[in-house]
Scaffold this motif. Structure first.
Motif, mmCIF file in Angstrom:
data_model
loop_
_atom_site.group_PDB
_atom_site.id
_atom_site.type_symbol
_atom_site.label_atom_id
_atom_site.label_comp_id
_atom_site.label_asym_id
_atom_site.label_seq_id
_atom_site.Cartn_x
_atom_site.Cartn_y
_atom_site.Cartn_z
ATOM 1 N N GLU A 119 11.871 -52.316 12.181
ATOM 2 C CA GLU A 119 10.749 -51.071 13.130
ATOM 3 C C GLU A 119 12.077 -50.675 14.569
ATOM 4 O OE1 GLU A 119 8.450 -54.355 14.974
ATOM 5 O OE2 GLU A 119 7.860 -54.894 12.958
ATOM 6 N N ALA A 120 11.459 -50.213 15.468
ATOM 7 C CA ALA A 120 12.066 -49.085 16.082
ATOM 8 C C ALA A 120 13.019 -49.826 16.660
ATOM 9 C CB ALA A 120 11.136 -48.118 17.288
ATOM 10 N N PHE A 121 14.546 -49.709 17.833
ATOM 11 C CA PHE A 121 14.836 -50.196 18.125
ATOM 12 C C PHE A 121 15.644 -49.228 19.205
ATOM 13 C CE2 PHE A 121 17.920 -49.914 14.476
ATOM 14 C CZ PHE A 121 18.883 -49.837 14.797
ATOM 15 N N GLU A 122 15.654 -50.146 20.722
ATOM 16 C CA GLU A 122 16.467 -49.390 20.840
ATOM 17 C C GLU A 122 18.546 -49.183 21.076
ATOM 18 O OE1 GLU A 122 16.114 -46.699 23.456
ATOM 19 O OE2 GLU A 122 14.311 -46.926 24.137
ATOM 20 N N GLU A 123 18.837 -48.777 20.927
ATOM 21 C CA GLU A 123 20.819 -48.785 21.236
ATOM 22 C C GLU A 123 21.481 -47.475 22.036
ATOM 23 O OE1 GLU A 123 23.075 -50.576 21.461
ATOM 24 O OE2 GLU A 123 23.268 -51.101 19.209
ATOM 25 N N ASP A 124 22.759 -47.692 22.869
ATOM 26 C CA ASP A 124 22.929 -47.005 23.163
ATOM 27 C C ASP A 124 23.623 -45.960 22.300
ATOM 28 O OD1 ASP A 124 22.274 -48.042 25.692
ATOM 29 O OD2 ASP A 124 24.398 -48.918 25.228
ATOM 30 N N ASP A 125 24.297 -44.870 22.819
ATOM 31 C CA ASP A 125 24.080 -43.994 21.508
ATOM 32 C C ASP A 125 25.671 -43.920 21.548
ATOM 33 O OD1 ASP A 125 21.821 -42.729 22.145
ATOM 34 O OD2 ASP A 125 22.818 -40.233 23.075
ATOM 35 N N GLU A 126 26.352 -45.065 22.152
ATOM 36 C CA GLU A 126 28.683 -45.527 22.223
ATOM 37 C C GLU A 126 28.049 -46.800 20.991
ATOM 38 O OE1 GLU A 126 26.785 -46.042 26.189
ATOM 39 O OE2 GLU A 126 26.868 -43.860 25.449
ATOM 40 N N ASP A 127 26.986 -46.758 20.786
ATOM 41 C CA ASP A 127 27.310 -48.240 20.007
ATOM 42 C C ASP A 127 26.592 -48.117 19.109
ATOM 43 O OD1 ASP A 127 28.632 -49.390 22.228
ATOM 44 O OD2 ASP A 127 26.412 -50.340 22.898
ATOM 45 N N ILE A 128 26.372 -46.668 19.050
ATOM 46 C CA ILE A 128 25.217 -46.687 17.374
ATOM 47 C C ILE A 128 26.378 -46.424 15.608
ATOM 48 C CG2 ILE A 128 25.829 -43.464 17.779
ATOM 49 C CD1 ILE A 128 22.358 -46.310 16.247
ATOM 50 N N GLU A 129 27.855 -46.236 16.124
ATOM 51 C CA GLU A 129 28.612 -46.039 14.983
ATOM 52 C C GLU A 129 29.263 -47.265 15.047
ATOM 53 O OE1 GLU A 129 29.749 -44.025 13.263
ATOM 54 O OE2 GLU A 129 28.574 -42.504 14.107
ATOM 55 N N LYS A 130 28.886 -48.670 15.682
ATOM 56 C CA LYS A 130 28.763 -50.338 15.212
ATOM 57 C C LYS A 130 27.751 -50.793 14.946
ATOM 58 C CE LYS A 130 30.131 -51.459 19.666
ATOM 59 N NZ LYS A 130 30.293 -52.484 20.913
ATOM 60 N N VAL A 131 26.375 -50.200 14.654
ATOM 61 C CA VAL A 131 25.393 -50.277 14.037
ATOM 62 C C VAL A 131 25.311 -49.667 12.726
ATOM 63 C CG1 VAL A 131 22.664 -49.729 13.692
ATOM 64 C CG2 VAL A 131 23.790 -50.460 15.777
ATOM 65 N N VAL A 132 26.075 -48.310 12.762
ATOM 66 C CA VAL A 132 26.461 -47.574 11.332
ATOM 67 C C VAL A 132 27.215 -48.405 10.577
ATOM 68 C CG1 VAL A 132 27.437 -45.134 10.485
ATOM 69 C CG2 VAL A 132 26.149 -45.702 11.911
ATOM 70 N N LYS A 133 28.166 -49.189 11.394
ATOM 71 C CA LYS A 133 29.496 -49.575 10.376
ATOM 72 C C LYS A 133 28.341 -50.876 9.664
ATOM 73 C CE LYS A 133 33.945 -49.209 12.214
ATOM 74 N NZ LYS A 133 34.601 -49.509 12.933
ATOM 75 N N GLU A 134 28.032 -51.265 10.433
ATOM 76 C CA GLU A 134 27.077 -53.045 10.052
ATOM 77 C C GLU A 134 26.626 -52.416 8.456
ATOM 78 O OE1 GLU A 134 26.361 -56.156 11.783
ATOM 79 O OE2 GLU A 134 25.765 -55.246 14.468
ATOM 80 N N LEU A 135 25.206 -51.053 8.991
ATOM 81 C CA LEU A 135 24.738 -50.643 8.110
ATOM 82 C C LEU A 135 25.287 -50.537 6.720
ATOM 83 C CD1 LEU A 135 21.859 -48.612 9.924
ATOM 84 C CD2 LEU A 135 22.079 -50.901 9.397
ATOM 85 N N SER A 136 26.355 -49.793 6.696
ATOM 86 C CA SER A 136 27.554 -49.858 6.024
ATOM 87 C C SER A 136 27.560 -50.756 5.361
ATOM 88 C CB SER A 136 28.925 -49.035 5.835
ATOM 89 O OG SER A 136 28.437 -48.205 6.552
ATOM 90 N N GLU A 137 28.379 -51.870 5.799
ATOM 91 C CA GLU A 137 28.616 -53.119 4.766
ATOM 92 C C GLU A 137 27.164 -53.893 4.204
ATOM 93 O OE1 GLU A 137 30.561 -55.250 4.906
ATOM 94 O OE2 GLU A 137 32.056 -53.597 5.662
ATOM 95 N N VAL A 138 26.123 -54.208 4.950
ATOM 96 C CA VAL A 138 24.809 -54.226 4.051
ATOM 97 C C VAL A 138 24.275 -53.244 3.284
ATOM 98 C CG1 VAL A 138 22.280 -54.385 4.737
ATOM 99 C CG2 VAL A 138 23.854 -55.375 6.767
ATOM 100 N N ALA A 139 24.848 -52.239 2.961
ATOM 101 C CA ALA A 139 24.814 -51.293 1.748
ATOM 102 C C ALA A 139 25.294 -52.067 0.864
ATOM 103 C CB ALA A 139 24.696 -50.585 2.119
ATOM 104 N N LYS A 140 26.628 -51.740 1.347
ATOM 105 C CA LYS A 140 27.460 -52.187 0.533
ATOM 106 C C LYS A 140 27.410 -53.445 -0.907
ATOM 107 C CE LYS A 140 31.395 -51.334 1.909
ATOM 108 N NZ LYS A 140 32.718 -50.876 3.076
ATOM 109 N N GLU A 141 26.605 -54.126 0.208
ATOM 110 C CA GLU A 141 26.666 -55.825 -0.795
ATOM 111 C C GLU A 141 25.319 -55.898 -1.227
ATOM 112 O OE1 GLU A 141 27.062 -58.075 2.810
ATOM 113 O OE2 GLU A 141 29.092 -57.988 3.339
ATOM 114 N N THR A 142 24.269 -54.578 -1.015
ATOM 115 C CA THR A 142 22.988 -54.665 -1.801
ATOM 116 C C THR A 142 22.840 -53.763 -2.687
ATOM 117 O OG1 THR A 142 22.043 -54.884 0.785
ATOM 118 C CG2 THR A 142 20.143 -54.665 -1.574
#
Lengths: 170, 170
Positions: B39-62
């Motif tokens: 679901e929709a979540f708030e994130e600071d623009d400066e922190d979105i690259e951290k989220v991207v990195k985490e999502l890349s990890e999750v994607a790689k492991e799935t």
């Protein structure tokens, strides 16, 4: 399936563009505000992964770059389309050329005038009214581009993103 | 900025979904037909690259996985929302759980019922009419999912794709 390649500018630019598109662009609901990098082309679904591979190569060889918007312009009298003029950096021109030198079908038929449409399909009268009043406003943006998107078109005319390509990363 | 995570099903499913959404879903123009993963979540623009990195990890492991649609269902009486029921494969459940175990803000508040909305915000009468007539139709799909998308919301409520994550690749 019909595919296209585009850049989405920042949320700031998209929000400003949408505030006008809402009233003046019948494509408002079909795709977010964008800079078209390659016009729509037909590709078989089985061959799209070849295109993806080529686009990854192009992205890898292209560094992130900046562009500026300083004013509006219009394609009138060719079409009654009003747009934010994207000042063509060399990198953007090169990226467009690289995308048209791939094996992806169909070379673009128009000269590359990078732009973000904010109004189109206006009558002649609407066009001069809207263009006249918008020219009193200031449109000043400068931002960095680090990705482009491959999209496909649904039967209702709207576009869905197939894949994102990060510049300099592949 | 407000972000969300979703899967776009194939063009075939999107076209069928849109043929109903056009009439019965006020969000029709805001986003293509999708399965919400987070679901929709708030994130600071400066922190979105951290989220991207985490999502890349999750994607790689799935690993890419398949899902089936066999029928429609409804969230009534909680909300008058009609949807294509996505038969929850273990992989899809795991992917949802992994996405909620990351540092990405906000755990989802609802149980995960994977679905593709085709009608929402109906009155009670509309809901029973539409649901009744749609249940006479067949909805049978089976397809493979190999990516998910991180999107952000514009001021007009529409969603733009920020990045695509390929499963098993990162």
């Amino acid at each position: 399936m019909k595919y296209g390649i585009a850049i989405f500018p920042s949320k700031d630019i998209q929000d400003v563009a949408n505030s006008y598109r809402m009233r003046y662009d019948p494509h408002y609901a079909l795709i977010p505000p964008h800079i078209t990098l390659k016009e729509a082309f037909e590709e078989d679904d089985e061959d799209i992964e070849k295109v993806v591979k080529e686009l990854s190569e192009v992205a890898k060889e292209t560094n992130p770059f900046s562009f500026a918007i300083r004013k509006l312009s219009t394609f009138s009298p060719v079409t009654n389309t009003i747009y934010m003029k994207v000042e063509a950096s060399e990198e953007l021109q090169n990226l467009h050329e690289r995308l048209n030198r791939t094996d992806i079908p169909k070379e673009d038929t128009f000269n590359f005038v990078p732009h973000i449409t904010i109004a189109q399909k206006l009558s002649d009268d609407e066009h001069s009214d809207v263009y006249g009043s918008l020219q009193m406003k200031s449109f000043e943006f400068e931002e960095r581009i680090d990705r482009f998107q491959l999209l496909y078109q649904l039967d209702n005319g709207s576009w869905t993103v197939y894949e994102t390509f990060r510049l300099g990363k592949g």
